[in-house]
Design an enzyme around this catalytic site. Structure first.
Site, short mmCIF file in Angstrom:
data_model
loop_
_atom_site.label_atom_id
_atom_site.label_comp_id
_atom_site.label_asym_id
_atom_site.label_seq_id
_atom_site.Cartn_x
_atom_site.Cartn_y
_atom_site.Cartn_z
N SER A 231 0.83 -1.19 0.00
CA SER A 231 0.00 0.00 0.00
C SER A 231 0.87 1.26 0.00
CB SER A 231 -0.97 -0.04 1.19
OG SER A 231 -1.99 0.90 1.04
N ASP A 457 -9.25 -4.54 -6.07
CA ASP A 457 -8.74 -3.84 -4.89
C ASP A 457 -9.50 -2.53 -4.72
OD1 ASP A 457 -7.22 -2.32 -3.03
OD2 ASP A 457 -5.39 -3.39 -3.59
N HIS A 484 -7.56 -5.75 -0.65
CA HIS A 484 -6.44 -4.83 -0.76
C HIS A 484 -5.14 -5.60 -0.57
CE1 HIS A 484 -4.17 -1.22 -0.78
NE2 HIS A 484 -4.06 -1.04 0.51
#
Length: 517
Positions: A231, A457, A484
């Site tokens: 991320s 996602d 995610h």
């Protein structure tokens, strides 16, 4: 909610971020740094004094995890300002899990957030299915980013009482649509006062953290960096790749942030991803009896608004001393959208809300905020806010308002119906941007890297993974799924095998690799 949800979906705070104006040249420069400057030699030559991790724990969970005697912890000293290495220094907490075999070197990991604890992430990776093969080959190392977790000084912007009242949000930070200029000025001053000074919070951006990571690489004894970033960690990895391309051996970036995109495009895309995930949840829910969003998915947005908008004016009491606010309810749902396995918990929570109860939504919210058993909050979200304010470009109130209206159009289920003016929540931050966009412009000298991107996602749209891979000239592992990120912590043999083989062999992954969750 999954036990390791925080690491699969580190709150999207990083994805709701961007840049400022006018930093020192050492921080804002995008010039490559291939070798340590002579005045940094003492930092690069330091030795880590490893010992017990017990004194490094900052959460209830880590108190237990860090008691493991196989873990080793130390403090790394770095300059606050790399442009002034003879000035003030700070310390970063570092945790190492020694390889179970003969190590090729270290694998530095970052769980995103930004500001989620890298130490905690490294300690808990051993519990995941994809870990053993990597553990035989690498010492796994996590560090707490400057100002956060076990690193010092520590970012502190709000009191615990202010945190309980939802002044800081896990997903949308301070919610600039409700803040006045005096409030944005006050929070910047409060962050400086509580964190050791304006100079501290002015050096909490990704450019400085990438320099920290290179210093850590050298102190660990590695000629080149092996890195796994998730991320926000994909932004940090991309900045490192731009700054130190010759120092990269392998780099896996999962749950991508596209380095070409500024805050407006990025946030609108992300909100569209949230709406897509919400619509998919509503479709699943509609198949079951008693769905709180109704039997027609096309009407789920309207039904959701009917459930949560009353909380704007009348927060729902929970227990004797808590209340569920509109902000708390919405961010709990967003947090639950990050992974499809958590959707049943979201449905359960919304069913309770329809019956006038808010306990489950509040529990999800508290988990996102890292509320501890003693009522204390960690500073992870405040660290995320500080990173955000050092990395993002500036928007005028008119631009911020226009952007938020585009975001609401992309995700109508998140529209509160108030149509208010908005402000840039970082408008009075004492420093300018650490990044300019695009923040990767030259990949010459960078070896093959690997981007992992999940097609469904909600927080890192697949097109952003494609964009990052294109920018870095990286291999792209496309993963069919609705969550995610996918590498190491999802327990998928296809994904983990490709990732492990790439990290161990340092050879490009198969072109157009594909897996399914």
């Amino acid at each position: 909610m999954s036990r390791f949800a925080r690491f699969r979906r580190p709150l999207a705070v990083a994805l709701l971020s961007s840049v400022l104006v006018g930093c020192s040249a050492s921080t804002a420069s995008t010039d490559r740094v291939d070798e340590a400057l002579p005045e940094l030699t003492a930092f690069y030559d330091q030795k880590l004094d490893y010992g017990s991790c017990a004194g490094f724990a900052t959460t209830d969970r880590d108190v237990k995890a860090f008691a493991n005697k196989q873990l080793q912890c130390a403090r790394l000293t770095v300059p606050l300002d790399y442009g002034n290495p003879k000035g003030r220094t700070i310390q970063l907490g570092v945790l190492k899990v020694a390889a179970t075999g003969e190590p090729k070197g270290s694998l530095v990991v970052n769980p995103g957030g930004p500001a989620s604890s890298g130490m905690s992430f490294a300690a808990q990776l051993k519990d995941f299915k994809g870990y053993p093969r990597i553990a035989r080959q690498f010492d796994v190392v996590g560090f707490d980013m400057r100002g956060t977790g076990a690193s010092t000084p520590s970012v502190d912007c709000l009191t615990d009482a202010e945190r309980r009242n939802d002044l800081l949000m896990a997903i949308n930070l301070f919610g600039g649509e409700t803040w006045t200029e005096n409030e944005t000025r006050r929070v910047a001053a409060s962050c400086a006062d509580g964190s050791g000074g304006a100079d501290v919070i002015s050096h909490l951006g990704s450019r400085d953290t990438a320099r920290d990571m290179d210093l850590l690489r050298a102190v660990l004894g590695d000629e080149q960096l092996n890195y796994f970033g998730f991320s926000y960690g994909t932004r940090l990895g991309a900045v490192y790749a731009q700054t130190f391309p010759g120092k990269v051996r392998t780099m896996v970036l999962d749950g991508a942030m596209d380095p070409r995109l500024g805050i407006e495009k990025r946030m609108v895309d992300q909100y569209a991803g949230f709406q897509q995930a919400f619509d998919a949840l509503a479709t699943d829910c509609a198949r079951a009896a008693g769905c709180p969003l109704g039997t027609d998915p096309a009407k789920a947005t309207s039904r959701f608004q009917q459930l949560v908008r009353p909380l704007l004016d009348r927060p729902l009491p929970v227990g004797t001393d808590r209340r569920l606010t509109y902000r708390g309810a919405v961010e709990a749902v967003l947090f639950g959208l990050y992974h499809s396995t958590d959707w049943p918990t979201v449905v359960k929570a919304l069913t309770e809300l329809a019956a006038g109860q808010g306990r489950t939504l509040l529990a999800i919210r508290d988990g996102a905020h890292e509320l501890q058993a003693d009522g204390r909050y960690t500073n992870m979200l405040e660290g995320a806010f500080a990173t955000h304010c050092n990395d993002r470009e500036r928007l005028s109130p008119q631009q911020e308002t226009a952007m938020r209206r585009q975001m609401q159009a992309a995700a109508p289920f998140l529209d509160d119906g108030r149509n208010r003016q908005a402000r840039d929540i970082c408008e009075h931050w004492p420093a300018g941007p650490s990044l300019t966009y695009p923040y990767v412009t030259d990949t010459d000298g960078l070896p093959p890297t690997l981007v992992v991107s999940v097609t469904g996602d909600p927080a890192s749209p697949h097109q952003h993974g494609i964009g990052l891979a294109k920018t870095l000239g990286a291999g792209l592992l496309t993963v069919d799924g609705k969550q995610h990120g996918a590498a190491l912590v999802a327990g998928n043999d296809c994904v983990d095998s490709i990732v492990a083989t790439y990290l161990i062999d340092a050879k490009a992954a198969p072109a157009d690799a594909h897996c399914a969750l």
